[in-house]
Design an enzyme around this catalytic site. Structure first.
Site: not given
Length: 690
Positions: A93, A339, A393
């Site tokens: 990291w 959606d 939708e």
């Protein structure tokens, strides 16, 4: 009271009215044509007119992490970034020069090449990005897997490169001509309180869906989203299947198994907005709020707290169109439910707007760029797979969404009939049973544009998500906790059972092109849907499906589930009646609460009156013999068994030459099959109404 104008009539789906033939749309045809031409202009701008759209929509093959034969290559688009470093478990990291990306060009593309062995399967990583005046860690936008640490809650991208790639076993089934859609959610599909997995769904839920008679599953929340309670609506990583349910290979195994059971698989595609998270999502990805989204207030959704895509940007269209292709290429999905279309189509997102005139569909509030994107995405999807299914939708009812491109339409195969569940919930919750309008009900169930295909349903997840109830719970409420045993005669339960079956049968019978049910609602799943959140003590109690209720023969849930399966069997008994014919009204009587309509060889007879049964009621059927094939009052379906089984109705015996007389008990529906007799025990259906 009968309606002679439509009495005994039937419309043939083979002769679909063209969008241009709609008289109400005549004033707007130039605008529809302009929109279609604009979508074509956008496509030419994206492709240069020299490559297919499918080749343009291949960003997932370029961006993100890939093997290149010599090792690894990673690419990202971040035009405002000044420095990008790949950090992860492979680097402790820490920032290392050998993991620093190089700017490729003036467009803002960055690249890193790594030798074999520098990273490996399972490694976690993210981007450490700096820009003028700031910086921060980011999950790569094109990453294909994101995992969350169970202890810290931190999300990271993960290298997914198993030694053996998934081997597909089953080809996709043929596209159904009349989709019976089972809307579901992997995480809430199991009975235990917790998050369900892809494997659990594959092993336990898929066989239930197939056995129940559905042939299409619609998976909600499949893409990675940081907050489980969002039901998958706030997507963060558009190219990653949600890891809370399992691995990419386990999701592929789910889809593969579904195909093996003959189930078409569509997933929810949320391209109407994106989560506002900055580390996990795309917000301020390269330090600017407008990289993927609109600048200023237009880039923030006022109701959802999310970010709104800028569909005018070529890079955004590249990202979204590639996303469509990715799920078809990588996971072999058979289509998408798009959606939040209303939010995309209008600058006002449809908020606080009652769509009452055609002018509202063609004024300055319409987002031409969003409309062009939807048109191109449908073109792309059907170029990749001509048998793919796309569903819009949209609550506004914009004309042309589900019309073909050659008719100036947007190209969706279906649109959700969102007014149908609203009508049912208003009736059962706000109107006295004695005051229900039969003509109004039939109008709501059939008043759809004939040139655009629709999906009918009584309830979806929307009705029961936080703040609402399932339809049956809205009718029974507390009685469901103590009076759902098979022999119960509780009045609230009897009403709820009867109307639950009748509502589904009427909606299914009038469904012009497709029918949908939400997981568990077919057997009357109680209560509501509520995902774990602070307000409910992070409970999973209402984010699961209690299949044991369905499986217990001593409970009425079992009877409702059996009825639903028998209802869907009507389609398999005579598919032409549903795939070729539309419902034609036979009789409406407001005082008697009688509704009768025909669907091909079927006659659907309803008595919605709460207390008055009718005897020797005349119903026009044509000259053929009729016999009952379904009765909501059968004892096996939790009814009172008031209709004698195995009857045969012969027109002309007790009524006119094309008429029969029937006994219809209160709150009961019956389906008759009009047929001509063949050899004993056999019959041939006829798909016409005289």
């Amino acid at each position: 009271m009968e309606n002679p104008a439509v009495h005994g009539r039937e419309r043939d789906l083979k002769v679909r009215t063209r969008l241009q033939d709609d008289a109400w749309l005549h004033p707007w045809l130039p605008e529809l044509e302009r929109r279609a031409h604009y979508a074509g202009e956008v496509e030419r701008r994206l492709t240069g007119g020299s490559i297919p759209l499918r080749d343009f929509a291949s960003g997932h093959e370029y961006f993100g992490l890939h093997r290149d034969g010599k090792g690894w290559v990673f690419r990202e688009w971040a035009p405002n970034a000044a420095e990008i470093v790949l950090i992860g478990t492979f680097s402790g990291w820490e920032e290392r020069d050998d993991f620093r990306l190089n700017r490729l060009n003036g467009r803002g593309d960055w690249e890193l090449r790594l030798p074999e062995g520098a990273i490996g399967h399972g490694d976690l990583f993210r981007l450490r990005m700096r820009w003028d005046g700031g910086g921060g860690d980011r999950i790569p936008a094109w990453t294909r897997r994101v995992v969350q640490d169970a202890e810290t809650g931190i999300f990271n991208a993960q290298v997914w490169a198993p030694d053996e790639p998934y081997r597909w076993r089953n080809p996709p089934p043929a596209r159904p001509d009349f989709p019976l859609i089972y809307e579901c959610h992997v995480g809430m599909a199991q009975e235990r309180e917790g998050v369900g997995t892809f494997d659990e769904f594959r092993e336990h839920t898929l066989p239930r869906v197939a056995a129940a008679g559905y042939q299409t599953i619609q998976l909600m929340g499949a893409m990675e989203h940081p907050y489980y309670g969002s039901f998958g609506y706030h997507v963060s990583s558009f190219f990653a299947a949600s890891s809370r349910f399992g691995t990419p290979d386990e999701f592929k195994a789910l889809i593969d198994a579904a195909h093996g059971l003959g189930l078409t698989v569509i997933i929810d595609l949320v391209h109407s907005h994106s989560v506002a998270n900055e580390v996990e999502g795309l917000a301020r990805f390269d330090g600017t709020p407008y990289q993927y989204f609109h600048a200023g207030a237009r880039g923030e959704h006022p109701a959802w707290g999310s970010r709104c895509f800028d569909y005018a940007k070529p890079e955004v269209l590249h990202f979204l169109l590639s996303n469509c292709r990715f799920w078809m290429d990588e996971y072999r999905v058979d289509g998408f439910r798009f959606d939040g279309i209303t939010s995309m189509l209008y600058h006002h997102h449809g908020l606080g707007t009652a769509f009452t005139s055609y002018e509202q569909y063609f004024g300055g509030d319409v987002d031409d760029d969003a409309l062009a994107y939807l048109s191109l995405s449908n073109k792309l999807i059907h170029e990749l797979n001509p048998h793919a299914v796309t569903i819009a939708e949209d609550v506004s009812g914009m004309p042309g969404l589900a019309a073909p491109h050659e008719e100036y339409g947007v190209g969706f195969d279906y649109r959700l009939a969102m007014g149908v569940p609203d009508h049912w919930f208003r009736l059962v919750g706000k109107v006295r049973d004695e005051d229900w309008s039969m003509g109004g009900l039939f109008h709501e169930l059939t008043n759809r544009r004939p040139e655009e295909r629709t999906v009918h349903y009584v309830e979806s997840h929307d009705q029961a998500i936080v703040g609402g109830k399932t339809m049956i719970f809205a009718m029974m409420d507390a009685a469901m906790y103590e009076a759902m045993h098979a022999e119960s005669t509780d009045l609230a339960v009897m009403r709820g059972m009867a109307l639950h079956k009748m509502a589904r049968l009427a909606t299914f019978g009038c469904a012009q092109h497709a029918y949908m049910n939400f997981i568990g609602n077919e057997f009357g799943h109680p209560e509501w849907v509520d995902f774990p959140r602070e307000g409910n003590g992070w409970s999973y109690r209402y984010a699961r499906r209690q299949w044991s209720l369905r499986d217990d023969p001593g409970l009425k849930y079992h009877q409702l589930g059996d009825f639903d399966r028998a209802m869907l069997e009507l389609y398999n008994r005579d598919r032409a009646s549903f795939a070729v014919n539309l419902p034609g009204l036979l009789r409406v009587h407001e005082d008697d609460k009688i509704l009768c309509f025909a669907r091909g060889a079927y006659r659907f007879l309803f008595n919605f009156h709460p207390s008055n049964s009718v005897e020797d009621y005349p119903v026009e059927t044509g000259p053929d013999l009729c016999r009952p094939v379904l009765d909501t009052d059968e004892s096996r379906f939790g009814g009172q068994g008031r209709i004698a089984p195995d009857q045969t109705f012969r027109p002309g015996e007790s009524a006119g030459p094309h008429e029969i007389r029937v006994y219809l008990p209160a709150r009961t529906a019956m389906v008759l099959l009009s047929s001509t007799w063949g050899p004993p025990g056999e019959y041939r259906t006829r798909s016409r109404i005289p």
